[in-house]
Design an enzyme around this catalytic site. Sequence first.
Site, mmCIF file in Angstrom:
data_model
loop_
_atom_site.group_PDB
_atom_site.id
_atom_site.type_symbol
_atom_site.label_atom_id
_atom_site.label_comp_id
_atom_site.label_asym_id
_atom_site.label_seq_id
_atom_site.Cartn_x
_atom_site.Cartn_y
_atom_site.Cartn_z
ATOM 1 N N CYS A 52 2.841 12.971 6.978
ATOM 2 C CA CYS A 52 3.166 13.541 6.236
ATOM 3 C C CYS A 52 3.509 14.246 5.994
ATOM 4 C CB CYS A 52 2.677 12.162 4.995
ATOM 5 S SG CYS A 52 2.192 10.318 5.803
ATOM 6 N N ARG A 74 7.788 4.118 7.167
ATOM 7 C CA ARG A 74 8.414 5.663 7.217
ATOM 8 C C ARG A 74 9.983 4.970 6.644
ATOM 9 N NH1 ARG A 74 4.858 9.770 7.460
ATOM 10 N NH2 ARG A 74 3.125 8.823 9.387
#
EC number: 1.11.1.24
Length: 215
Positions: A49, A125
């Site tokens: 991330c 995601r």
Amino acid sequence: MSEERIPLIGERFPEMEVITTQGRIKLPDDYKGRWFVLFSHPGDFTPVCTTEFYSFAKKYEEFKKLNTELIGLSVDSNISHIEWIMWIEKNLKVEIPFPIIADPMGNVAKRLGMIHAQSSTATVRAVFVVDDKGVVRLILYYPMEIGRNIDEILRAIRALQLVDKAGVVTPANWPNNELIGDKVINPAPRTIKDAKMRLGQPFDWWFTYKEVKTT
């Protein structure tokens, strides 16, 4: 559209008010006249991330040139988001100029279908591309283990905006298609007359292409 159903491509993005690192935001109304990319990530202070946020930040001006804003989201708290942003800015020397939605109860994530079987406590995601009229134009889902290709998201937005402007469709890997390069494809003819007018054009009446300006 049902209040509980995940929004689909071609539908209006559901109205919601969210808390972010830059204050309260009303979606999609606060972005009227602009495109936006809403993307979720599994968690703050995680390596993949962090690389994604670094890449989004480095590409931010390219999104701005496309009249497109970025919005992050995870089920972390606003304090966690702020601490993470400060860590990124201090240690990686890049500013995070876009807001991140704090969704600790997971209400926004569930509404948008971002909680999958892979984990019941973190978002996958996901990527929602929403146009300047508040309509969902693209939805992408990546598993937690794989970071997103930010250039592909930019490519898709450029293609969508060109489609809207020129009334065409884009080939695979546009603007670097193996058959026709950066050219675009004409939509299928709607009448026999239109089809006959295309006879003799490469590749055939049902598959013709042309050049268009992208700026």
